[in-house]
Design an enzyme around this catalytic site. Sequence first.
Site: not given
Lengths: 177, 283
Positions: A37, A102
């Site tokens: 990222h 999650k």
Amino acid sequence: MPTKITMPFTAEIISCLKVGEEILLSGEIFTARDAAHKRMVEMLDANVMLPFELDGQVVYYAGPCPAPPGKVIGSIGPTTSARMDVYTPRLIKEGLKIMIGKGERSPAVISAIREYKGLYLAAVSGAGALLSLCVKRAELIAFEDLGTEAVYKLEVHNMPLVVAVDSRGNNIYGLRG
Amino acid sequence: MRIIEEARITDAVEKLCIEANICIGHDIKEALIKAKTCESLPLARSVLDTLSENAEIAQREKLPVCQDTGMTVVFVSLGTKVHINGNINDAINEGVRRGYKNGYFRNSVVGDPITRKNTGDNTPAVIHYDFAEGDSIKITVMPKGFGSENMSAVKMLSPSDGLSGAESFIIETVLKAGANPCPPIIVGVGIGGTMEKAALLSKQALLRDVGSVNSEPFWAEFEARLLEKINALGIGPAGYGGITTALAAHVLTYPTHIAGLPVAVNIGCHATRHKTKQLTIDN
């Protein structure tokens, strides 16, 4: 019974899915976690082309174990999405539609999901062995030097997921009382 | 004096790393099944089923239960009558290196916390030593995932905060952790000592069998109350809601200073992996 969904995600499929709904996802997704990222956002800032087209894509926040002999991939459950929050609104603006991970997302991520009509899906945390059996093909796409944090293209079949934030911004983690 | 060769320590650590990552404890397996009978929400039941199925698949396919095969925490209890031929730190790290390679586990350790280059073999381990009477070595390997480790906390309370202050801090920590530590969690609590002693106790508290009762009635009662309050938070399995946020809350205590009340909370994920082996001169 969970709804079976085969990619690509159309705007219609996205808008039909509601928070808390269980789905079984089949198709192509990309892995990317912390280091990938960071690098993707740095590339966007420098106007460098990304290793894969973000537009309409699905990113899975995961860093798998190496594949044992005879297996496609090792255990591959979701990692904590919150660490990606700082990068996510930017990637959504660049076309990323769907994220799998999650745990809770930041208000900024949820509002970007609502604005750009995306989805945040949750895979059962800690079920890495089970999820590895859903991966039928894995191909290294970029950032090989990042090891487990490299970007892999995965072909998944019936990957069990839950709609955690729907395209209206409803949030499964905000529902509990 | 008994002599134990360092190669035996390496072999034991390698096997423990593999076993701990692949097979979760019976206590936890049973607790997951029992928890399902208490849940009424379909999603909560579905998650608990998935976790039980995941444990079976891991064992059958020889895959780690979780891709986060952790930073390797090793507890060593050294018998005072034992002499080790070689370097015990190196022997343990070599065991970790082999275990993670031969188990096809993820290397999750970076050499420097800021520059963050992966060490490539999951070493070094975090090793805690203590001493015991006798002529054996007890080694416990605990691969600790950081989904749960990141949600852990230490706080230096004031003596006047008392048990209720400790309780509030523990509950706040679990609430703040939410879905991130892969619930249902095990909550390890260390109370007393100094800052690092409380933290270490909270990690050691995770090693106790789920379902076991604290030997001191005062703390047994506190643990029961804590578990009830944690499960009333509604976080539930995977954080989707439900009454199974934790499978257990375990407390370890130690004497402390007249001016202090250190409290540490170490959160363990649904798998809270650990395996132990005792090495003696004969085995």
